[in-house]
Design an enzyme around this catalytic site. Sequence first.
Site, PDB file in Angstrom:
ATOM      1  N   SER A 188       6.069  -7.113  -7.358  1.00 58.91           N
ATOM      2  CA  SER A 188       5.899  -5.664  -7.364  1.00 58.91           C
ATOM      3  C   SER A 188       6.278  -5.105  -8.742  1.00 58.91           C
ATOM      4  O   SER A 188       5.758  -5.576  -9.749  1.00 58.91           O
ATOM      5  CB  SER A 188       6.743  -5.063  -6.229  1.00 58.91           C
ATOM      6  OG  SER A 188       6.403  -3.718  -5.978  1.00 58.91           O
TER       7      SER A 188
ATOM      8  N   HIS B 208       2.352  -8.103  -1.230  1.00 61.50           N
ATOM      9  CA  HIS B 208       3.222  -7.321  -0.351  1.00 61.50           C
ATOM     10  C   HIS B 208       2.959  -7.713   1.100  1.00 61.50           C
ATOM     11  O   HIS B 208       2.546  -6.903   1.932  1.00 61.50           O
ATOM     12  CB  HIS B 208       2.982  -5.831  -0.591  1.00 61.50           C
ATOM     13  CG  HIS B 208       3.488  -5.364  -1.926  1.00 61.50           C
ATOM     14  ND1 HIS B 208       2.895  -5.742  -3.113  1.00 61.50           N
ATOM     15  CD2 HIS B 208       4.527  -4.573  -2.250  1.00 61.50           C
ATOM     16  CE1 HIS B 208       3.563  -5.171  -4.123  1.00 61.50           C
ATOM     17  NE2 HIS B 208       4.556  -4.464  -3.625  1.00 61.50           N
TER      18      HIS B 208
ATOM     19  N   GLU C 247      -2.239  -9.141  -7.314  1.00 58.20           N
ATOM     20  CA  GLU C 247      -2.109  -8.631  -5.943  1.00 58.20           C
ATOM     21  C   GLU C 247      -1.873  -7.137  -6.025  1.00 58.20           C
ATOM     22  O   GLU C 247      -1.513  -6.622  -7.080  1.00 58.20           O
ATOM     23  CB  GLU C 247      -0.938  -9.325  -5.213  1.00 58.20           C
ATOM     24  CG  GLU C 247       0.430  -9.166  -5.872  1.00 58.20           C
ATOM     25  CD  GLU C 247       1.173  -7.880  -5.554  1.00 58.20           C
ATOM     26  OE1 GLU C 247       0.833  -7.202  -4.559  1.00 58.20           O
ATOM     27  OE2 GLU C 247       2.077  -7.526  -6.332  1.00 58.20           O
TER      28      GLU C 247
END
Length: 311
Positions: A117, A283, A213
């Site tokens: 992230s 995630h 991602e």
Amino acid sequence: MSHHHHHHHAAEAHPQHLTLFTPAGVVLKAAPLKLAARRLAAQGFEVSVDEAALARHQRFGGDDDVRLDALHRIARARPDIALATRGGYGLTRLLDRIDWKLIAKSVAHGTRWVGHSDMTALQLGLLAHTGAQSWAGPLAVGDFGGETVDDITQDCFVEAMTGALEAVGFRTEAGFDGLQAKGVLWGGNLCVLNALLGTPHFPKVKGGILFLEDVNEHPYRIERSLLQLHQAGVLNAQKAVVLGSFNEFKKSPLDRGYSLKGVVEYLRSQTKTPILTGLPFGHVPTKVTMPVGAKVTLLVQARDVLMGWDH
């Protein structure tokens, strides 16, 4: 599901020291962090929680100075593992002020910096400025502080941290049988990575293997970001692009059949670089742990992909 390959080492003589720290978003409740610390201790790590891990300032885990000090404090302490509590947003504010040489020195002394992230900003900045490696992997609160812990996520993390993990494997779409590629593994969260384009913090990797991602991003926004990377020359410069999970977006009545699958097909028509899907990363509960900045070898047999690295 993913499988992974490893060999067993003799038991470590002393437990690895793992520090939990908060470089970006605020940790709202202490309980999940304490639970994560207990669970990680149960895996054999000697866990400590950084003094500012529960600091709060607006949506951040402490103001910019507090979070910057935490990064530098941990880099000087050189634990075996520095695992971020959570992502969110916040590292972008610190990029121009981070002492990259200090972080790289900790890596040279064996510290593994881990997360995903918003941690993408730290990992890629570190790679861009120093070439030092870090690890794309779990976050303490999200992956170890919830009701359950994903077995694959935990096993991959523990094995990567002890040096036993040498490869990750996953299933991809048909059409890539026999593909072989060697290059530097780099990437992370697509939005965070794109926000580094044109800054000194963006790694200039040629002939690499780029993994991506994202979460809460509609397919058209993902396509726009991928096209930005493509138009900046980044996709054509890689040996392969590997896509993880792009989840939790809401469909729109305007889509009319347009989907993530359509995005991937369109991108494949635009770049000669192979674009593989199916990497267990993002995630999502199940995620592998991978070395960012390491030379990896990617092999595809039928629909099975194996990505391996040297120690």
